[in-house]
Write a protein that holds these residues in place. Structure first.
Motif, mmCIF file in Angstrom:
data_model
loop_
_atom_site.group_PDB
_atom_site.id
_atom_site.type_symbol
_atom_site.label_atom_id
_atom_site.label_comp_id
_atom_site.label_asym_id
_atom_site.label_seq_id
_atom_site.Cartn_x
_atom_site.Cartn_y
_atom_site.Cartn_z
ATOM 1 N N PRO A 279 0.611 -1.261 -0.311
ATOM 2 C CA PRO A 279 -0.008 -0.106 0.192
ATOM 3 C C PRO A 279 0.805 1.217 0.085
ATOM 4 N N GLN A 280 1.961 1.229 0.551
ATOM 5 C CA GLN A 280 2.775 2.475 0.937
ATOM 6 C C GLN A 280 3.356 2.899 -0.694
ATOM 7 N N ARG A 281 3.663 1.902 -1.491
ATOM 8 C CA ARG A 281 4.035 2.320 -2.802
ATOM 9 C C ARG A 281 2.946 2.210 -3.734
ATOM 10 N N GLY A 282 1.637 1.827 -3.343
ATOM 11 C CA GLY A 282 0.527 1.723 -4.250
ATOM 12 C C GLY A 282 0.759 0.863 -5.458
ATOM 13 N N ARG B 264 -8.423 2.508 -0.664
ATOM 14 C CA ARG B 264 -8.466 2.899 -2.127
ATOM 15 C C ARG B 264 -8.254 4.459 -2.400
ATOM 16 N N ALA B 265 -8.814 5.380 -1.577
ATOM 17 C CA ALA B 265 -8.575 6.615 -1.703
ATOM 18 C C ALA B 265 -7.232 7.058 -1.219
ATOM 19 N N ALA B 266 -6.707 6.398 -0.204
ATOM 20 C CA ALA B 266 -5.412 6.738 0.168
ATOM 21 C C ALA B 266 -4.418 6.595 -1.000
ATOM 22 N N VAL B 267 -4.367 5.190 -1.600
ATOM 23 C CA VAL B 267 -3.521 4.662 -2.561
ATOM 24 C C VAL B 267 -3.630 5.562 -3.607
ATOM 25 N N LEU B 268 -4.670 5.993 -4.038
ATOM 26 C CA LEU B 268 -4.864 6.916 -5.298
ATOM 27 C C LEU B 268 -4.447 8.275 -5.094
ATOM 28 N N ARG B 269 -4.766 8.761 -3.680
ATOM 29 C CA ARG B 269 -4.190 10.212 -3.314
ATOM 30 C C ARG B 269 -2.656 10.142 -3.262
ATOM 31 N N GLU B 270 -2.133 9.078 -2.745
ATOM 32 C CA GLU B 270 -0.707 9.070 -2.535
ATOM 33 C C GLU B 270 0.059 8.773 -4.147
ATOM 34 N N HIS B 271 -0.467 7.945 -4.882
ATOM 35 C CA HIS B 271 0.072 7.321 -6.247
ATOM 36 C C HIS B 271 -1.051 7.594 -7.155
ATOM 37 N N PRO B 272 -1.269 8.815 -7.720
ATOM 38 C CA PRO B 272 -2.332 9.106 -8.768
ATOM 39 C C PRO B 272 -1.833 8.433 -10.220
#
Length: 173
Positions: A110-113, A157-165
């Motif tokens: 998750p940290q990398r997305g 999901r929102a966190a992954v897409l926010r951090e890794h658009p």
């Protein structure tokens, strides 16, 4: 690879070991070459390589180039004993046989997305899903990643897409 930022010497050391493992197979590499490729300072890279050399993680040749050392080989071989593939392979084989579709095990970071497929069993069908193992891929850049993304909680999901658009990897993505 997510580069360590700020004052994180352990992270920088791990980033360097990771970079060497991924890029150091074609022969010895110089400090400046490594630093430039990693976006780091030669001083930092040199200091870390010296520490690795003291622990036999890297070796230096007569021209000053660095390559993997025997301790790195030993640790890699020990780590290989703890194979996720060994534990999961029978399940993948059973799933592929029952469905006659490619089955795969992907690990989410998750940290990398990103998702990394670590093992798969191919279908007998003539049209096959081509899988590249041990390579990080953004979740939004393929069917496997989108499948994982779809089953994350809305917050995850929102966190992954926010951090890794999402952005284009190829003209097709």
């Amino acid at each position: 690879m997510a580069a360590s930022s700020g004052r994180d010497p352990v992270g920088r050391a791990l980033d360097l070991l990771t970079w060497l493992a991924e890029n150091g197979t074609d022969g010895p590499l110089g400090v400046r070459e490594i630093a430039r490729a990693m976006g780091s300072s030669p001083t930092t890279v040199h200091r870390l390589l010296q520490a690795f050399e003291e622990r036999s993680l890297v070796r230096r040749d007569a021209a000053g180039g660095y390559y993997g050392g025997l301790e790195l080989v030993r640790l890699g071989r020990l780590a290989a004993r703890f194979s996720v593939q060994t534990a999961v392979r029978p399940i993948l084989e059973k799933l592929a046989a029952e469905l006659d579709e490619t089955s795969m095990l992907g690990l989410l970071e998750p940290q990398r997305g990103e998702l990394m497929v670590v093992d798969y069993v191919q279908t007998s069908q003539p049209l096959r899903y081509m899988v590249e193992v041990n390579t990080w891929r953004p979740l939004w850049a393929g069917a496997a990643g989108l499948g994982v993304l779809a089953f994350l909680s809305p917050e995850e999901r929102a966190a992954v897409l926010r951090e890794h658009p999402p952005h284009a990897i190829t003209a097709s993505t």
